[in-house]
Design a protein around this motif. Structure first.
Motif, PDB file in Angstrom:
ATOM      1  N   ARG A 219     -15.184   9.651  -8.114  1.00 15.91           N
ATOM      2  CA  ARG A 219     -14.927   9.691  -9.546  1.00 15.91           C
ATOM      3  C   ARG A 219     -14.801  11.132  -9.990  1.00 15.91           C
ATOM      4  O   ARG A 219     -15.625  11.979  -9.618  1.00 15.91           O
ATOM      5  CB  ARG A 219     -16.073   9.025 -10.306  1.00 15.91           C
ATOM      6  N   ASP A 225     -11.408   9.471 -13.864  1.00 12.64           N
ATOM      7  CA  ASP A 225     -10.545   8.781 -12.898  1.00 12.64           C
ATOM      8  C   ASP A 225     -11.354   8.443 -11.651  1.00 12.64           C
ATOM      9  O   ASP A 225     -12.128   9.273 -11.155  1.00 12.64           O
ATOM     10  CB  ASP A 225      -9.359   9.672 -12.504  1.00 12.64           C
ATOM     11  N   TRP A 226     -11.160   7.224 -11.103  1.00 11.76           N
ATOM     12  CA  TRP A 226     -11.922   6.822  -9.930  1.00 11.76           C
ATOM     13  C   TRP A 226     -11.032   6.123  -8.906  1.00 11.76           C
ATOM     14  O   TRP A 226      -9.985   5.562  -9.254  1.00 11.76           O
ATOM     15  CB  TRP A 226     -13.084   5.902 -10.320  1.00 11.76           C
ATOM     16  N   THR A 227     -11.475   6.196  -7.656  1.00 12.90           N
ATOM     17  CA  THR A 227     -10.776   5.519  -6.568  1.00 12.90           C
ATOM     18  C   THR A 227     -11.794   4.887  -5.632  1.00 12.90           C
ATOM     19  O   THR A 227     -12.932   5.346  -5.516  1.00 12.90           O
ATOM     20  CB  THR A 227      -9.888   6.478  -5.756  1.00 12.90           C
ATOM     21  N   ALA A 229     -11.750   3.801  -1.574  1.00 16.32           N
ATOM     22  CA  ALA A 229     -10.987   3.879  -0.327  1.00 16.32           C
ATOM     23  C   ALA A 229     -11.717   3.117   0.765  1.00 16.32           C
ATOM     24  O   ALA A 229     -12.958   3.068   0.791  1.00 16.32           O
ATOM     25  CB  ALA A 229     -10.778   5.333   0.084  1.00 16.32           C
ATOM     26  N   THR A 235      -6.587   4.066  -0.216  1.00 20.43           N
ATOM     27  CA  THR A 235      -7.055   3.646  -1.533  1.00 20.43           C
ATOM     28  C   THR A 235      -6.770   2.167  -1.743  1.00 20.43           C
ATOM     29  O   THR A 235      -5.629   1.715  -1.582  1.00 20.43           O
ATOM     30  CB  THR A 235      -6.378   4.468  -2.638  1.00 20.43           C
ATOM     31  N   SER A 238      -8.261   1.598  -7.995  1.00 22.39           N
ATOM     32  CA  SER A 238      -8.360   2.839  -8.758  1.00 22.39           C
ATOM     33  C   SER A 238      -8.315   2.515 -10.244  1.00 22.39           C
ATOM     34  O   SER A 238      -7.971   1.403 -10.649  1.00 22.39           O
ATOM     35  CB  SER A 238      -7.220   3.803  -8.399  1.00 22.39           C
ATOM     36  N   ARG A 240      -9.560   4.328 -14.475  1.00 15.57           N
ATOM     37  CA  ARG A 240     -10.200   5.380 -15.271  1.00 15.57           C
ATOM     38  C   ARG A 240     -11.297   4.747 -16.110  1.00 15.57           C
ATOM     39  O   ARG A 240     -11.081   3.717 -16.761  1.00 15.57           O
ATOM     40  CB  ARG A 240      -9.194   6.089 -16.158  1.00 15.57           C
TER      41      ARG A 240
END
Length: 644
Positions: A219, A225-227, A229, A235, A238, A240
């Motif tokens: 993050r 914003d975050w992902t 994986a 990824t 994802s 925000r």
């Protein structure tokens, strides 16, 4: 598998006075004792139970067989133990904290450092201190990510900080965010398996059954914003979340998916999703459900089901669900908690507390439905000396439905009683109708004790929790005094004989009750309480990310005048004596809050007393200082608000 609570159906408060047998007196210090059992865990096979216990004032780990016969007992001294975990069948992982001034380049303040120690049960095995004897590692654990059996050896997964040095310099931390390390829990050997994130990035991991990283969460601490994986670095989800509320809950039941939650800023609360590790669409899961407990499978971390707020278990495996239901339906008189279980849910450890029960631990076997007592938390406080505990419903001034926990003095009619208002800390927490040592101590001395779950508390849904945003010193405060009014209207409490007592946020509420509010309480006791909101903001926000700042603005209200809501900056309005009790080693609410409040009250000519607790932290982790706190609070309350 740790200490999740199930709130039983609320009891209706009778309109007639409650009468009990005359109760014998229990010495006050017994309430301040640390529990005889603090924690209990099952070994992988279920053949052994480990208890974190206090016996004759000494902290020990006691190991029992399934039939309750002893295996061994290990002394652990004065360590502040936060939890214990099994490592196979032959060792215990002990997680503890130490308060210390850091030498790691983080400034001169005190920090509460997490440490991890392996305590073998076999005499031919040596103890292991995680990271302690590694020259390239700081002696601190920053996150525990589970225990796995890999290639026939037990491995632990911990966040840690690497150390390094230049020529002629002392060793220093290379990066202030943790990396992920695998530790052989028999040899102590350390292997780094994930690097720390870049500056401004928060990172977390989920470790798979095989000991490999299954999921990496990231993050951005400014944008939100975050992902997510997978183990290959691809990824799979994802988005925000500007306040940073993205939570990696765990791997799904098969280990082939990941379950996560993202907070909905439009007021829907935490929304949970499940996405395959191989990629694909995120699907909603357990939406519109308030979850009391996630059932994680031991030593894999897989989430096999949930327990909702109505006490109903929801598992995909119907046989496992029936075993949990059998454990939950075993007889109880108050609050029942599932504390630990085997991977196949054939055996459980339960804890109960409530009416005539100051805390009892059981082993429950699903096959035969047998429930056997393995120990009592407070053997000296049993039966009729325990005050009756029930829930009490009322409405706040604006009509919002409220619930409080009410503890009544044993042996007295519930009519026109002196009262202690005891708001909880957090403030994102809640009280339940079980045994509370602090509330019971006051009840034993003749007081009705109300613990209001004011707006902002957990346990009542997202809307109720979010209703506390921007309400410190405002509606969160009046929710407490509205509870006092309702208790008086019911004929239970004498509103002219009330004190307000609390710790942490509850300490703030106690101070606000005699400064921001007036004419309500005869005295206030604040234990490790917040007194100065600008000071709180300085410590929480200064030098922090945009996400942290946005969170603080949401909590307090973006344009709020923090000084106007600070007891220390309104000390001239105090209309009742104040007792301040504060741990010198408090790293959550620094001692400065108590010192500032004392100075402000003295400058205003108001009655105040400060009791400092040497070598004590925010959580009152030590028995002697806990007793010191309890004694000082009781003497003060009885002086200014006598019960008889």
């Amino acid at each position: 598998m740790k200490l999740f609570a199930r709130l039983l159906a609320p009891l209706a408060l009778a309109s007639v006075p409650f009468l009990a047998h005359a109760a014998p007196t229990v010495p006050l210090e017994y309430y301040g004792d640390l529990p005889a059992i603090q924690d209990a865990v099952l070994s992988p096979s279920g053949a052994q139970t480990a208890l974190l216990a206090t016996i004759d004032g000494e902290r020990v780990i006691r190991v029992l067989r399934a039939d309750g016969t002893p295996v061994t007992q290990l002394r652990v001294g004065e360590a502040k133990i936060r939890s214990i975990e099994w490592i196979g069948e032959e060792a215990i992982l002990l997680l503890r904290t130490e308060t210390d001034r850091t030498r790691l380049g983080l400034g001169r303040g005190k920090y509460e450092w997490l440490r991890a120690n392996v305590i073998p049960l076999r005499a031919d095995r040596q103890p292991v201190s995680v990271f302690a004897n590694q020259s390239f590692m700081a002696n601190a654990v920053l996150g525990f990510h589970g225990i796995r059996e890999v290639g026939g050896r037990w491995k632990g997964y911990f966040g840690g900080l690497r150390m390094g040095r230049s020529s002629g310099e002392r060793a220093k931390i290379l990066h202030y965010a943790p990396g992920l390390f695998e530790v052989d829990l028999q040899s102590g050997d350390v292997r780094q398996i994930a690097q720390p994130p870049a500056n401004g990035i928060w990172r977390d991991w989920l470790v798979g059954k095989d000991g490999n990283i299954a999921v990496t969460f990231e993050r951005n601490s400014d944008s939100g914003d975050w992902t997510i994986a997978n183990g290959n670095g691809n990824t799979i989800a994802s988005g925000r979340q500007r306040s940073g509320y993205i939570d990696p809950i765990g791997l799904g039941a098969t280990g082939e998916t990941v379950i996560y939650s993202v907070y909905d800023d439009d007021g829907e609360g935490a929304q949970r999703f499940e996405v395959p590790l191989s990629g694909g669409e995120s699907a909603p899961v357990w939406q519109d459900t308030y979850i009391d407990q996630f059932f994680h499978q031991p030593f894999t971390g897989h989430i096999i089901g949930i327990l909702n707020d109505n006490g109903a278990a929801k598992l995909a495996d119907t046989a496992m669900q029936s075993r949990i239901e059998a454990a939950l339906n075993s007889p109880s008189g108050g609050v029942t908690e599932l504390n630990a279980w085997t991977a196949d849910l054939s055996a459980f450890l339960l804890r109960t507390s409530g009416k005539y029960d100051s805390g009892t631990w059981y082993r429950f076997t699903a096959g035969d439905g047998q429930r056997a007592i393995i120990g009592l938390e407070r053997p000296a406080i049993q039966g009729p000396v325990i005050g009756d505990v029930r829930t009490f419903q009322y409405k706040a001034a604006d009509g919002l439905e409220m619930e409080a926990v009410l503890t009544l003095p044993p042996g007295k009619a519930a009519k026109n009683l002196p009262v202690i208002m005891l708001p909880h800390g957090g403030p994102t927490a809640h009280d339940e109708p079980g045994f509370d040592w602090w509330a019971q101590a006051f009840a034993a001395h003749g007081y009705a004790v109300m613990q209001p779950n004011f707006r902002g508390s957990t346990g009542y849904g997202a809307a109720f929790r979010d209703a506390g945003n921007g309400e410190w010193g405002r509606k969160m405060q009046s929710d407490i005094s509205d509870g006092l009014r309702a208790l008086a209207d019911a004929g239970i409490a004498d509103p002219d004989r009330a004190c307000i007592v609390g710790a942490s946020y509850g300490g703030y509420a106690a101070l606000a009750g005699v400064t921001l509010q007036n004419g309500l309480y005869r005295c206030a006791v604040s234990v490790n309480g917040v007194s100065d909101l600008p000071l709180l903001a300085r410590d929480a926000v200064q030098g922090s990310s945009n996400v942290v700042e946005r969170n603080f603005d949401t909590l307090m209200g973006k344009e709020t005048d923090l000084s106007a809501l600070s007891p220390a900056r309104n000390a001239d309005r105090a209309d009742a004596p104040v007792l301040l009790i504060h741990g010198k080693d408090d790293t959550v609410v620094p001692f400065e809050h108590a010192a500032s409040m004392e100075d402000a009250l003295k400058d205003a000519g108001k009655p105040v007393k400060l009791v400092s607790l040497a070598d004590e932290d925010h959580w009152l982790s030590q028995a002697e200082t806990r007793k010191q706190m309890l004694s000082a609070a009781m003497v003060f309350v009885r002086k200014h608000n006598p019960a008889d």
